[in-house]
Design an enzyme around this catalytic site. Structure first.
Site, PDB file in Angstrom:
ATOM      1  N   CYS A 297       2.590   1.918  11.327  1.00  0.00           N
ATOM      2  CA  CYS A 297       3.591   2.473  10.426  1.00  0.00           C
ATOM      3  C   CYS A 297       4.322   3.662  11.039  1.00  0.00           C
ATOM      4  O   CYS A 297       4.880   4.493  10.334  1.00  0.00           O
ATOM      5  CB  CYS A 297       2.925   2.896   9.114  1.00  0.00           C
TER       6      CYS A 297
ATOM      7  N   ASN B  26      -7.186   4.131   8.954  1.00  0.00           N
ATOM      8  CA  ASN B  26      -6.453   2.985   9.490  1.00  0.00           C
ATOM      9  C   ASN B  26      -6.419   2.958  11.006  1.00  0.00           C
ATOM     10  O   ASN B  26      -6.208   1.903  11.608  1.00  0.00           O
ATOM     11  CB  ASN B  26      -5.019   2.979   8.944  1.00  0.00           C
TER      12      ASN B  26
ATOM     13  N   GLN C 265      -7.510  -0.336   4.142  1.00  0.00           N
ATOM     14  CA  GLN C 265      -8.422  -0.871   5.156  1.00  0.00           C
ATOM     15  C   GLN C 265      -9.847  -1.048   4.627  1.00  0.00           C
ATOM     16  O   GLN C 265     -10.702  -1.576   5.334  1.00  0.00           O
ATOM     17  CB  GLN C 265      -8.451   0.039   6.387  1.00  0.00           C
TER      18      GLN C 265
ATOM     19  N   THR D   8      11.568  -6.791 -11.078  1.00  0.00           N
ATOM     20  CA  THR D   8      11.103  -8.162 -11.303  1.00  0.00           C
ATOM     21  C   THR D   8       9.763  -8.363 -10.615  1.00  0.00           C
ATOM     22  O   THR D   8       9.585  -8.029  -9.441  1.00  0.00           O
ATOM     23  CB  THR D   8      12.124  -9.171 -10.751  1.00  0.00           C
TER      24      THR D   8
ATOM     25  N   GLY E 148      -1.745  -6.584   0.366  1.00  0.00           N
ATOM     26  CA  GLY E 148      -2.095  -7.964   0.676  1.00  0.00           C
ATOM     27  C   GLY E 148      -2.116  -8.310   2.142  1.00  0.00           C
ATOM     28  O   GLY E 148      -2.981  -9.064   2.594  1.00  0.00           O
ATOM     29  N   HIS E 149      -1.184  -7.783   2.928  1.00  0.00           N
ATOM     30  CA  HIS E 149      -1.015  -8.312   4.282  1.00  0.00           C
ATOM     31  C   HIS E 149      -2.107  -7.879   5.255  1.00  0.00           C
ATOM     32  O   HIS E 149      -2.197  -8.416   6.345  1.00  0.00           O
ATOM     33  CB  HIS E 149       0.371  -7.946   4.835  1.00  0.00           C
TER      34      HIS E 149
ATOM     35  N   GLY F 258       0.800  -1.211   0.000  1.00  0.00           N
ATOM     36  CA  GLY F 258       0.000   0.000   0.000  1.00  0.00           C
ATOM     37  C   GLY F 258       0.835   1.264   0.000  1.00  0.00           C
ATOM     38  O   GLY F 258       0.460   2.267  -0.632  1.00  0.00           O
ATOM     39  N   THR F 259       1.959   1.270   0.705  1.00  0.00           N
ATOM     40  CA  THR F 259       2.792   2.470   0.767  1.00  0.00           C
ATOM     41  C   THR F 259       3.301   2.861  -0.610  1.00  0.00           C
ATOM     42  O   THR F 259       3.242   4.034  -1.001  1.00  0.00           O
ATOM     43  CB  THR F 259       3.965   2.261   1.738  1.00  0.00           C
TER      44      THR F 259
END
Length: 373
Positions: free
Chosen positions: A320, A143, A179, A233, A196-197, A67-68
């Site tokens: 964060c 968040n 969120q 990659t 994802g996390h 997200g960052t």
């Protein structure tokens, strides 16, 4: 251990783990040989799945490291297009990216919020008319507080009408949906950052969902992957896991949201018994998975330590912030500068027993924290 910090990161879901494992094979997705083509096929399947789930075109899905990075890409692009409005309660990934753009000469305007933590719409309308922004970035769900922002009304203000008349053209819209994705309905018309996390996929995978003509500026140079915007990659397994986790959340969203809302209200009730109250007030629009509570007269660090000692993993706000307690920018914007606040955050796998055990210790921990204060 009772884990109630899913808004920080959520354990790996079986669906995501299985997708990750299936994608573990040799081959760089940018290579033209058979192994590379096989990896590319997995990546594009994930892209198409995410696009379908989020109702966008596959070409509008740019994979990122989380997200960052997605927020930084969007903010840098919008800031390069002209004045940018952000809300006063944005995640540091948006707030600090905007500050960096401002240091480089961009015009950044901060829109105030109400005491509920939602964007002050009349103030935003005035800013649109007087400052003529090229873009607006407002998160879907805060968040820290879990407050849901009025994205549909923001879209109306910025759309074909007074917003377009005021600016003489289109206003680009972005929302940090880290969120919100998989948890609430997200309206059309916005570029969205997802990760994802927070959904039970591995750390290190995310995406920016944006139209092909959305103003974007590459943050780094390289091989030109992802429309020439995000070189490097490609994380094939991460993309597959992200798609699987997002799909699982959307499939179970209605049932899971009802269960988490019930659990959230249990937490609110236990906190109210010792003088705690929800940030933004009882009537604020909030996502089901976050219970953010203000405890007057308590020491925040002592409360965190007491909860941790009692086996409850919760948070004093955004994870964060390098693990350092500091006044919350969101609470300051809402007029709660001195508040001691704790965030309890849930997931579909949170059990009623876990919540009941947490509720049993909250009162004792709050009293200990008040003694310290």
């Amino acid at each position: 251990m009772i884990y109630l910090d899913h808004a920080a990161t959520s354990p790996l879901r079986p669906e995501a783990a299985e997708a990750w494992q299936r994608a573990q094979r040799p081959g760089n997705a940018s290579a033209v040989h058979a192994a590379g083509r096989a990896a590319r096929a997995i990546l594009e399947d994930a892209r198409e799945k995410i696009a379908g789930l989020m109702a966008v075109d596959p070409a509008e899905v740019i994979f990122t490291s989380g997200g960052t990075e997605a927020d930084n890409l969007a903010v840098a692009g919008l800031a390069s297009a002209g004045p940018l409005i952000i809300s006063a309660v944005e995640h540091p990934a948006v707030r600090e990216a905007a500050a960096l753009a401002k240091a480089r000469g961009a015009q950044i305007i901060t829109a105030p919020v109400t005491s509920q933590g939602t964007v002050d719409l009349p103030a935003l309308e005035e800013l649109i008319e007087t400052r003529r922004p090229a873009g607006i970035s407002v998160m879907a769900v805060n968040n820290e507080t879990g407050i849901i922002q009025p994205l549909e009304q923001i879209h109306e203000l910025a759309g074909e009408g007074r917003g377009a008349e005021a600016t003489g053209g289109r206003i680009w819209l972005h929302s940090d949906a880290v969120q919100g994705a998989g948890r609430i309905e997200l309206p059309d018309g916005f570029a969205y950052s997802i990760t994802g996390h927070k959904l039970g996929a591995p750390v290190g995978t995310g995406a920016l969902l944006c139209a092909r003509d959305f103003p974007l500026t590459p943050l780094e140079a390289g091989g030109g992957q992802e429309r020439g915007i995000r070189s490097g990659t490609l994380n094939v397994a991460g993309a597959a896991a992200l798609a699987a986790a997002l799909e699982a959340h959307l499939v179970e969203r209605e049932e899971a949201s009802a269960a988490m809302e019930r659990q959230r209200e249990q937490i609110f009730a236990a906190c109210a018994a010792v003088g705690g109250y929800p940030s933004g007030g009882a009537d604020a629009p909030r996502a089901a998975h976050i219970a953010h509570v203000i405890f007057p007269g308590a020491d925040p660090e002592a409360l965190m330590f007491a909860l941790d000692s009692a086996g409850v993993c919760a948070s004093a706000g955004s994870a964060c912030s390098a693990g350092v307690y500091r006044p919350s920018a969101a609470l300051v914007a809402m007029g709660e500068e001195e508040a001691c606040a704790i965030r309890f955050s849930l997931a579909p796998q949170t059990t009623d027993d876990e919540v009941a055990r947490a509720v049993d210790v909250i009162g004792r921990c709050v009293e200990l924290a008040r003694g310290v204060a």
